[in-house]
Design a protein around this motif. Structure first.
Motif, PDB file in Angstrom:
ATOM      1  N   HIS B 107      27.434  19.995   3.135  1.00 29.12           N
ATOM      2  CA  HIS B 107      26.965  21.164   2.553  1.00 29.12           C
ATOM      3  C   HIS B 107      26.290  21.745   4.150  1.00 29.12           C
ATOM      4  N   THR B 108      25.596  22.804   4.179  1.00 35.11           N
ATOM      5  CA  THR B 108      25.322  23.278   5.594  1.00 35.11           C
ATOM      6  C   THR B 108      23.600  23.228   5.479  1.00 35.11           C
ATOM      7  N   HIS B 109      23.041  22.559   4.711  1.00 33.60           N
ATOM      8  CA  HIS B 109      21.542  22.371   4.915  1.00 33.60           C
ATOM      9  C   HIS B 109      21.373  21.840   6.318  1.00 33.60           C
ATOM     10  N   TYR B 132      36.133  21.145   7.905  1.00 29.86           N
ATOM     11  CA  TYR B 132      36.540  21.241   6.482  1.00 29.86           C
ATOM     12  C   TYR B 132      35.361  21.439   5.582  1.00 29.86           C
ATOM     13  N   SER B 133      35.409  22.466   4.710  1.00 31.60           N
ATOM     14  CA  SER B 133      34.230  22.544   3.956  1.00 31.60           C
ATOM     15  C   SER B 133      34.280  23.069   2.707  1.00 31.60           C
ATOM     16  N   GLY B 134      33.786  22.529   1.450  1.00 33.73           N
ATOM     17  CA  GLY B 134      34.019  23.184   0.031  1.00 33.73           C
ATOM     18  C   GLY B 134      33.368  24.559   0.133  1.00 33.73           C
ATOM     19  N   HIS B 135      32.394  24.823   1.005  1.00 31.88           N
ATOM     20  CA  HIS B 135      31.619  26.124   1.003  1.00 31.88           C
ATOM     21  C   HIS B 135      32.450  27.226   1.907  1.00 31.88           C
ATOM     22  N   PRO B 136      32.317  28.311   1.514  1.00 29.95           N
ATOM     23  CA  PRO B 136      32.816  29.407   2.083  1.00 29.95           C
ATOM     24  C   PRO B 136      32.199  29.643   3.322  1.00 29.95           C
ATOM     25  N   ASN B 137      32.735  30.582   4.492  1.00 28.26           N
ATOM     26  CA  ASN B 137      32.175  31.090   5.596  1.00 28.26           C
ATOM     27  C   ASN B 137      31.456  29.927   6.435  1.00 28.26           C
ATOM     28  N   LEU B 138      31.946  28.919   6.530  1.00 28.55           N
ATOM     29  CA  LEU B 138      31.456  27.562   7.520  1.00 28.55           C
ATOM     30  C   LEU B 138      31.261  28.327   9.108  1.00 28.55           C
ATOM     31  N   LYS B 139      32.505  29.191   9.488  1.00 22.87           N
ATOM     32  CA  LYS B 139      32.183  29.518  10.832  1.00 22.87           C
ATOM     33  C   LYS B 139      30.969  30.281  10.930  1.00 22.87           C
ATOM     34  N   VAL B 144      25.457  31.463  12.799  1.00 21.70           N
ATOM     35  CA  VAL B 144      23.898  31.933  12.552  1.00 21.70           C
ATOM     36  C   VAL B 144      22.996  30.636  13.119  1.00 21.70           C
ATOM     37  N   GLN B 145      23.270  29.571  12.895  1.00 21.71           N
ATOM     38  CA  GLN B 145      22.506  28.291  13.443  1.00 21.71           C
ATOM     39  C   GLN B 145      22.440  28.587  14.875  1.00 21.71           C
ATOM     40  N   GLN B 146      23.508  29.171  15.368  1.00 24.46           N
ATOM     41  CA  GLN B 146      23.658  28.992  17.040  1.00 24.46           C
ATOM     42  C   GLN B 146      22.969  30.509  17.598  1.00 24.46           C
ATOM     43  N   ASP B 147      22.737  31.368  16.686  1.00 23.33           N
ATOM     44  CA  ASP B 147      22.411  32.650  16.960  1.00 23.33           C
ATOM     45  C   ASP B 147      21.315  32.455  18.268  1.00 23.33           C
ATOM     46  N   TYR B 148      21.454  33.441  19.024  1.00 19.86           N
ATOM     47  CA  TYR B 148      20.600  33.341  20.273  1.00 19.86           C
ATOM     48  C   TYR B 148      19.134  33.072  20.187  1.00 19.86           C
ATOM     49  N   VAL B 153      22.962  28.488  23.256  1.00 13.67           N
ATOM     50  CA  VAL B 153      24.303  28.617  23.138  1.00 13.67           C
ATOM     51  C   VAL B 153      25.192  28.987  22.202  1.00 13.67           C
ATOM     52  N   ALA B 154      25.839  29.896  22.115  1.00 18.75           N
ATOM     53  CA  ALA B 154      26.435  30.483  20.907  1.00 18.75           C
ATOM     54  C   ALA B 154      27.689  29.714  20.690  1.00 18.75           C
ATOM     55  N   LEU B 155      28.029  29.502  19.333  1.00 21.49           N
ATOM     56  CA  LEU B 155      29.134  28.744  18.890  1.00 21.49           C
ATOM     57  C   LEU B 155      30.590  28.874  19.724  1.00 21.49           C
ATOM     58  N   ASN B 156      30.634  30.347  19.998  1.00 19.55           N
ATOM     59  CA  ASN B 156      32.011  30.634  20.858  1.00 19.55           C
ATOM     60  C   ASN B 156      31.916  30.327  22.550  1.00 19.55           C
ATOM     61  N   GLN B 157      30.761  29.980  22.645  1.00 20.80           N
ATOM     62  CA  GLN B 157      30.510  29.293  24.110  1.00 20.80           C
ATOM     63  C   GLN B 157      30.652  28.023  24.130  1.00 20.80           C
ATOM     64  N   MET B 158      30.763  27.250  23.147  1.00 19.48           N
ATOM     65  CA  MET B 158      31.108  25.820  23.080  1.00 19.48           C
ATOM     66  C   MET B 158      32.616  25.769  23.309  1.00 19.48           C
ATOM     67  N   GLY B 159      33.361  25.156  24.369  1.00 20.75           N
ATOM     68  CA  GLY B 159      34.706  25.274  24.979  1.00 20.75           C
ATOM     69  C   GLY B 159      35.822  25.031  24.071  1.00 20.75           C
ATOM     70  N   SER B 160      35.342  24.017  23.213  1.00 19.22           N
ATOM     71  CA  SER B 160      36.724  23.354  22.390  1.00 19.22           C
ATOM     72  C   SER B 160      37.288  24.610  21.240  1.00 19.22           C
ATOM     73  N   LYS B 161      38.443  24.202  21.117  1.00 19.21           N
ATOM     74  CA  LYS B 161      39.256  25.009  20.055  1.00 19.21           C
ATOM     75  C   LYS B 161      38.548  24.642  18.548  1.00 19.21           C
ATOM     76  N   LYS B 162      38.560  25.446  17.724  1.00 22.48           N
ATOM     77  CA  LYS B 162      37.990  25.322  16.219  1.00 22.48           C
ATOM     78  C   LYS B 162      38.921  25.831  15.282  1.00 22.48           C
ATOM     79  N   GLU B 163      38.868  25.207  14.185  1.00 22.94           N
ATOM     80  CA  GLU B 163      39.636  25.314  13.294  1.00 22.94           C
ATOM     81  C   GLU B 163      38.932  25.267  11.884  1.00 22.94           C
ATOM     82  N   PHE B 164      38.577  26.336  11.113  1.00 17.86           N
ATOM     83  CA  PHE B 164      37.966  26.190   9.920  1.00 17.86           C
ATOM     84  C   PHE B 164      38.721  26.300   8.804  1.00 17.86           C
ATOM     85  N   ILE B 165      38.538  25.199   7.698  1.00 15.47           N
ATOM     86  CA  ILE B 165      39.522  25.281   6.679  1.00 15.47           C
ATOM     87  C   ILE B 165      38.618  25.278   5.287  1.00 15.47           C
TER      88      ILE B 165
END
Lengths: 112, 316
Positions: B107-109, B132-139, B144-148, B153-165
């Motif tokens: 979960h995302t606590h 992978y998450s059972g919750h929706p909207n993980l991205k 939100v956690q990395q909102d400025y 550093v924002a999520l999209n500034q972390m250089g890796s490729k990301k896939e959300f399932i």
């Protein structure tokens, strides 16, 4: 598990035999909670024939104690085997459930 | 399959305090004195025999577990423990062609995702992170956690490729030959347990879960999920009595874990998500009492009960 119930004056005495676990605790709950809800406030639980109690059994007893507390009721345990007493100690429940040696002592305590 | 604990604490990262460290030093010195050890090699040898509770720590980082199976790198939860895991991956695994890292969230606590902004492999463009998450909207939750306002550093500034399932509840997914099944658990906002099956061995991760009705008819699905697990990691944040009084806080106790393990024929039970208000000796005391409970109620069972400790590796 078998529960023998008798009522002497306004004290409900439950003698519980066998194992109180996830398979049987629901039966005890059904026999205990409606009686509390019917304004009975004094209970003695005789554990002399109780062999084993798991967390499921403890959970039901705590639910009953919580409900009784709302009605300023009392639940006293008696004739509890050492192993079962130790389970109550491990679970941190000795402050919640007074334990006495026998039904006579339980009756005295409940009438105090 | 190898399981390694990188974060075992619940709710909030909990560093050792100066008072706790001093207490441990005094205990060790007292024992050295009692044993009349005088030369340094003998003292060193003695200290090396001490448990993490006595001469180290159970650990203050929040939930993060690494699983290696079938050459796959699988992570459960991204509590503060994932920072050190990331550093170890950089040191031992990082390759120029990149890594595939599979991350499952219960979960995302905060205590289960607070470490992600410090996860070094997430900054490398050659790496791919599969979430992978059972919750929706993980991205969105990570964004939100990395909102400025909260992190530089924002999520999209972390250089890796990301896939959300997003996982269908109670479904299974295969990563290589590793099968991972999820199971919804009762926790504020919802949580998910995971079962990992590979090569005839199974590991179950069931943290952040409360069990209010312990009757057989209500727990049978949980028992089946845990069935024959070689290792069950179980939420034991509270004592039994605390769990009753903290109804709907979403956590459980060691005694419930032992009962479930016996019913499900689990081989090893790791007590996890330790209460941040407790010091190491208090947590160890919970373990001792839990073992006593198991010995009283199930003297013929061979269940091994132990504490999840930061850095501990379990080979299944």
């Amino acid at each position: 598990m078998q529960v023998n119930i008798e009522k002497i004056e306004n004290i409900n005495i439950y003698s519980i035999e066998g194992n109180l676990d996830s398979n049987t605790s629901g039966d005890l709950e059904k026999k205990l909670i409606p009686v509390i809800d019917a304004n009975n406030t004094k209970f003695i639980l005789d554990f002399s024939e109780l062999n084993y109690i798991s967390s499921a059994g403890l959970r039901v007893l705590l639910g009953a104690a919580k409900k009784l507390n709302q009605y300023s009721g009392k639940m006293i345990l008696c004739s509890v085997k050492d192993d079962i007493k130790e389970v109550f100690e491990i679970a941190g429940l000795l402050p919640i459930f007074p334990i006495v040696d026998d039904p006579e002592a339980a009756a005295q305590k409940i009438l105090q | 399959m190898k399981v390694k604990f990188w974060g075992v604490r619940g709710s909030i990262p909990t560093p050792q305090s100066s008072v706790q460290i001093k207490q441990k030093i005094k205990r060790i010195l007292r024992k050295i004195s009692e044993k009349q050890l005088h030369d340094l090699p003998a003292i060193n040898r003695y200290i090396d025999t001490l448990s993490p509770v006595e001469a180290g720590t159970i650990g203050g980082n929040t939930a993060c577990i690494e699983v290696r199976a079938d050459n796959q790198l699988i992570i459960f939860d991204m509590g503060s423990g994932i920072k050190n895991l990331g550093n170890a991956i950089m040191k031992n695994d990082q390759k120029t062609e990149g890594l595939d890292i599979h991350i499952f969230l219960t979960h995302t606590h905060w205590d289960h995702m607070i470490g992600f902004p410090f996860f070094s492999p997430a900054f490398f463009p050659s790496n791919t992170l599969h979430f992978y998450s059972g919750h929706p909207n993980l991205k969105e939750r990570l964004e939100v956690q990395q909102d400025y306002r909260f992190f530089p550093v924002a999520l999209n500034q972390m250089g890796s490729k990301k896939e959300f399932i997003q996982l269908e509840h109670n479904s299974s997914i295969n990563i290589g030959n590793v099968k991972i099944t999820n199971f919804p658990l009762y926790h504020p906002g919802g949580s998910f347990g995971y079962r990992v099956d590979y090569g005839g061995k199974s590991f179950v991760y069931a943290t952040d879960s409360e069990y209010k009705d312990l009757s057989g008819k209500n727990t049978k699905n949980h028992i089946e999920f845990f069935r024959h697990a070689d290792l069950l990691v179980f939420d034991a944040q509270y004592t039994f009595e605390e769990a009753i009084h903290k109804e709907d806080w979403g956590h459980s106790s060691a005694l419930v874990g032992i009962d479930f393990s016996v019913q499900a024929d689990v081989k090893r039970l790791a007590l996890f998500h330790h209460e941040p208000e407790r010091d190491d000796f208090e947590i160890e005391n919970i373990l001792k009492k839990s073992i006593d409970y198991g010995n009283i109620n199930y003297p013929d069972k061979k269940l091994e009960v132990f504490l999840a400790i930061e850095g501990l590796e379990v080979n299944l």
